[in-house]
Motif scaffolding. Sequence first.
Motif, PDB file in Angstrom:
ATOM      1  N   ARG A   1       0.847  -1.191   0.000  1.00  0.00           N
ATOM      2  CA  ARG A   1       0.000   0.000   0.000  1.00  0.00           C
ATOM      3  C   ARG A   1       0.882   1.240   0.000  1.00  0.00           C
TER       4      ARG A   1
ATOM      5  N   GLU B   1      -8.431  17.474  -5.893  1.00  0.00           N
ATOM      6  CA  GLU B   1      -8.371  16.289  -6.756  1.00  0.00           C
ATOM      7  C   GLU B   1      -7.410  16.530  -7.929  1.00  0.00           C
TER       8      GLU B   1
ATOM      9  N   SER C   1      -7.199   7.264  -9.540  1.00  0.00           N
ATOM     10  CA  SER C   1      -8.529   6.748  -9.169  1.00  0.00           C
ATOM     11  C   SER C   1      -8.473   5.654  -8.107  1.00  0.00           C
TER      12      SER C   1
ATOM     13  N   PHE D   1      -6.662   5.774  -5.365  1.00  0.00           N
ATOM     14  CA  PHE D   1      -6.371   6.356  -4.060  1.00  0.00           C
ATOM     15  C   PHE D   1      -7.661   6.803  -3.381  1.00  0.00           C
ATOM     16  N   LYS D   2      -7.861   6.300  -2.170  1.00  0.00           N
ATOM     17  CA  LYS D   2      -9.073   6.604  -1.394  1.00  0.00           C
ATOM     18  C   LYS D   2      -8.695   7.333  -0.108  1.00  0.00           C
ATOM     19  N   ALA D   3      -9.491   8.334   0.243  1.00  0.00           N
ATOM     20  CA  ALA D   3      -9.244   9.141   1.437  1.00  0.00           C
ATOM     21  C   ALA D   3      -9.308   8.282   2.694  1.00  0.00           C
TER      22      ALA D   3
ATOM     23  N   LYS E   1      -4.367   9.762   1.424  1.00  0.00           N
ATOM     24  CA  LYS E   1      -5.150   8.846   0.598  1.00  0.00           C
ATOM     25  C   LYS E   1      -4.270   7.628   0.392  1.00  0.00           C
ATOM     26  N   GLN E   2      -4.865   6.445   0.398  1.00  0.00           N
ATOM     27  CA  GLN E   2      -4.071   5.231   0.189  1.00  0.00           C
ATOM     28  C   GLN E   2      -4.594   4.439  -0.996  1.00  0.00           C
ATOM     29  N   ALA E   3      -3.677   3.682  -1.586  1.00  0.00           N
ATOM     30  CA  ALA E   3      -4.008   2.799  -2.707  1.00  0.00           C
ATOM     31  C   ALA E   3      -3.080   1.597  -2.673  1.00  0.00           C
TER      32      ALA E   3
END
Length: 152
Positions: free
Chosen positions: A78, A92, A108, A110-112, A125-127
């Motif tokens: 991650r 963004e 796209s 990456f989520k907060a 944000k992680q992905a």
Amino acid sequence: MSHPQLQAALEQLMARAPSALFKRARRLYLDKYPLDGRDCSSALRLFVAEERVEEWVEPDPEAAPLGKIAVVTIRPTRLSLVHWQQSEPASEQMCSDYLQNTWGLDPSGFKAMSDPWFRNGGQQKQAQAPDGLIWTRRSAFTAEASSTAANE
């Protein structure tokens, strides 16, 4: 590897990071230093949020019969995009430009996250890390002969 700049940054980060044997020191290092480098002053920074460490020993064909090779493989699993020391998330557009232009990553994924980065380092944000991002080190060593052979 479709992310050569990310692979190069990982190589540089791992060259200075504490060994995986020292879990706490390693985690502190990875929380403090981004893939962008130790002297980064950017508003956005990319960190290794999680990693998978694998270790094994294999025979060394060039130093048989007692030669061995210790192999350590680290795969980031991650990544965390951090709006450095900011309580508000980056726009963004800013995130998208940084991820695409600096690292060649798809923003796209990456989520907060609700928690700020390490020690209030900023909104994050992680992905999932891209497949193929890997760091491997091989170290040759000689295994000791059995105690009976040493006593003869």
